[in-house]
Scaffold this motif. Structure first.
Motif, PDB file in Angstrom:
ATOM      1  N   VAL A  32      29.519   1.595  -8.889  1.00 25.31           N
ATOM      2  CA  VAL A  32      30.640   2.175  -8.927  1.00 25.31           C
ATOM      3  C   VAL A  32      31.262   3.475  -9.890  1.00 25.31           C
ATOM      4  O   VAL A  32      30.166   3.084 -10.935  1.00 25.31           O
ATOM      5  CB  VAL A  32      31.544   0.810  -8.980  1.00 25.31           C
ATOM      6  N   VAL A  33      32.138   3.849  -8.846  1.00 27.22           N
ATOM      7  CA  VAL A  33      32.197   5.198 -10.802  1.00 27.22           C
ATOM      8  C   VAL A  33      33.668   4.864 -10.882  1.00 27.22           C
ATOM      9  O   VAL A  33      34.737   4.090  -9.994  1.00 27.22           O
ATOM     10  CB  VAL A  33      32.229   6.488  -9.734  1.00 27.22           C
ATOM     11  N   ILE A  34      34.211   4.237 -12.204  1.00 24.42           N
ATOM     12  CA  ILE A  34      34.595   3.966 -12.593  1.00 24.42           C
ATOM     13  C   ILE A  34      35.750   5.259 -13.166  1.00 24.42           C
ATOM     14  O   ILE A  34      35.542   6.082 -14.063  1.00 24.42           O
ATOM     15  CB  ILE A  34      34.708   3.323 -14.050  1.00 24.42           C
ATOM     16  N   HIS A  35      37.086   4.920 -13.109  1.00 27.71           N
ATOM     17  CA  HIS A  35      38.327   6.510 -13.380  1.00 27.71           C
ATOM     18  C   HIS A  35      39.705   5.798 -13.958  1.00 27.71           C
ATOM     19  O   HIS A  35      39.536   4.762 -13.886  1.00 27.71           O
ATOM     20  CB  HIS A  35      37.995   7.175 -11.529  1.00 27.71           C
ATOM     21  N   GLY A  36      39.938   6.200 -15.442  1.00 24.27           N
ATOM     22  CA  GLY A  36      41.390   6.376 -15.125  1.00 24.27           C
ATOM     23  C   GLY A  36      41.198   6.926 -15.853  1.00 24.27           C
ATOM     24  O   GLY A  36      41.106   8.604 -16.534  1.00 24.27           O
ATOM     25  N   LEU A  37      42.631   6.814 -17.445  1.00 24.94           N
ATOM     26  CA  LEU A  37      43.130   8.332 -18.625  1.00 24.94           C
ATOM     27  C   LEU A  37      42.503   7.398 -19.526  1.00 24.94           C
ATOM     28  O   LEU A  37      42.561   8.234 -20.395  1.00 24.94           O
ATOM     29  CB  LEU A  37      44.934   7.886 -18.512  1.00 24.94           C
ATOM     30  N   GLU A  38      42.624   5.907 -19.857  1.00 22.34           N
ATOM     31  CA  GLU A  38      42.261   5.475 -21.168  1.00 22.34           C
ATOM     32  C   GLU A  38      40.441   5.467 -21.250  1.00 22.34           C
ATOM     33  O   GLU A  38      39.925   4.953 -21.040  1.00 22.34           O
ATOM     34  CB  GLU A  38      42.317   3.823 -20.768  1.00 22.34           C
ATOM     35  N   ALA A  39      39.770   6.266 -22.279  1.00 21.08           N
ATOM     36  CA  ALA A  39      38.226   6.733 -21.868  1.00 21.08           C
ATOM     37  C   ALA A  39      38.167   5.182 -23.294  1.00 21.08           C
ATOM     38  O   ALA A  39      36.449   4.445 -22.600  1.00 21.08           O
ATOM     39  CB  ALA A  39      37.985   7.337 -22.949  1.00 21.08           C
ATOM     40  N   GLU A  40      38.754   4.886 -24.134  1.00 23.56           N
ATOM     41  CA  GLU A  40      38.307   3.561 -24.043  1.00 23.56           C
ATOM     42  C   GLU A  40      38.030   1.897 -23.518  1.00 23.56           C
ATOM     43  O   GLU A  40      37.282   1.281 -23.706  1.00 23.56           O
ATOM     44  CB  GLU A  40      39.209   2.986 -25.907  1.00 23.56           C
ATOM     45  N   LEU A  41      39.338   1.938 -22.658  1.00 25.49           N
ATOM     46  CA  LEU A  41      39.159   0.591 -21.667  1.00 25.49           C
ATOM     47  C   LEU A  41      38.230   1.056 -20.740  1.00 25.49           C
ATOM     48  O   LEU A  41      37.170  -0.153 -19.929  1.00 25.49           O
ATOM     49  CB  LEU A  41      40.498   1.109 -21.060  1.00 25.49           C
ATOM     50  N   GLY A  42      37.971   2.300 -20.104  1.00 23.79           N
ATOM     51  CA  GLY A  42      36.742   2.985 -19.050  1.00 23.79           C
ATOM     52  C   GLY A  42      36.066   2.043 -20.009  1.00 23.79           C
ATOM     53  O   GLY A  42      34.534   1.762 -19.353  1.00 23.79           O
TER      54      GLY A  42
END
Length: 265
Positions: A32-42
């Motif tokens: 999977v490719v994980i995506h979002g705005l929260e770098a630490e959570l990602g």
């Protein structure tokens, strides 16, 4: 394993429903490719899934070039792309009195236009893989809550996009497009959103049976379990379909406003 060997981009997957879908995809054999705005959570999600199973891209999904970058991350890390899950969305209250055009455009950019752009960017590779798209909508697409005007409209438009592309892309390119419309889901953001509105920390333990006949609202993992069917080959040729995932029949159900959850006085 139902997704063995497949590569899936899941937008908005650093937390909540998207994270649960990504986790379930890996458990079923996908990368999977994980995506979002929260770098630490990602980074936490990627570390949990192991780096040979997941790659991370942090960027606003509506930023110019973001869809193309997500596709590139999949190809560079895993060499192929089989499926897109359009999950990233802005959920924010608004009504006819509080919704100005700039706000409305922003909601549509993220919730409707960005999913279209990601499908467009991924399409050549989805055609090659005979892959699929799963859009994550909302039961609010059918009409919406009183204070979710812009959000509800954006999800209604996404539903029409699913119906349209589900027909044309399968017929012309062999790519399936379907959508699930979750009801009320107990995500991290939903818990914190209600607390910010003045609700108790355990507000979700005491909800009217008008909204939770089962005695509780949905879990992200339950949405993820349904998502696997649409991403797998088990769903066969089915395309252009929208499925509501809620505890009760939605159409025609119009509870009085007095039953809507309100913050304590």
């Amino acid at each position: 394993m139902r997704l063995q060997g497949k590569v899936v981009v899941v937008s908005g997957s650093c937390m909540g429903i998207g994270k649960a879908i990504a986790q379930r995809c890996v458990a079923e054999g996908a990368r999977v490719v994980i995506h979002g705005l929260e770098a630490e959570l990602g980074e936490e999600v990627v570390n949990q899934l192991k780096k040979n199973k997941a790659a991370l891209h942090i960027e606003d999904i509506a930023a110019p070039g973001a869809p193309e970058k997500l596709v590139s991350v999949a190809l560079q890390n895993f060499g192929r792309l089989d499926a897109i899950v359009n999950n990233a969305a802005i959920v924010v209250p608004s009504n006819i009195h509080t919704t100005d055009l700039d706000f409305f455009r922003r909601i549509l950019e993220v919730n409707t236009l960005a999913p279209f752009a990601l499908i467009q960017a991924a399409l050549p590779y989805l055609i090659q893989a005979k892959g699929c798209v799963l859009n994550i909508g909302s039961v609010n697409a059918w009409c919406g809550e009183p204070d979710l005007l812009a959000y509800s409209v954006s999800k209604g438009a996404l539903m029409t996009l699913t119906r349209n592309l589900g027909d044309t892309l399968q017929r012309d390119n062999g790519v399936r497009v379907n959508q699930i419309n979750p009801g009320w889901v107990l995500t991290e953001k939903e818990i914190s959103r209600k607390q910010e509105q003045g609700f108790a920390a355990d507000w979700y333990k005491d909800i009217s049976d008008m909204f939770a006949p089962a005695g509780r609202i949905l879990q992200p993992s339950e949405i993820a379990a349904a998502a696997v069917y649409w991403l797998s080959d088990e769903s066969g040729p089915i395309s252009g379909q929208v499925v509501d995932l809620e505890q009760y029949p939605l159409i025609g159900r119009n509870p009085p406003k007095s039953l809507f959850p309100t913050k304590p006085k």
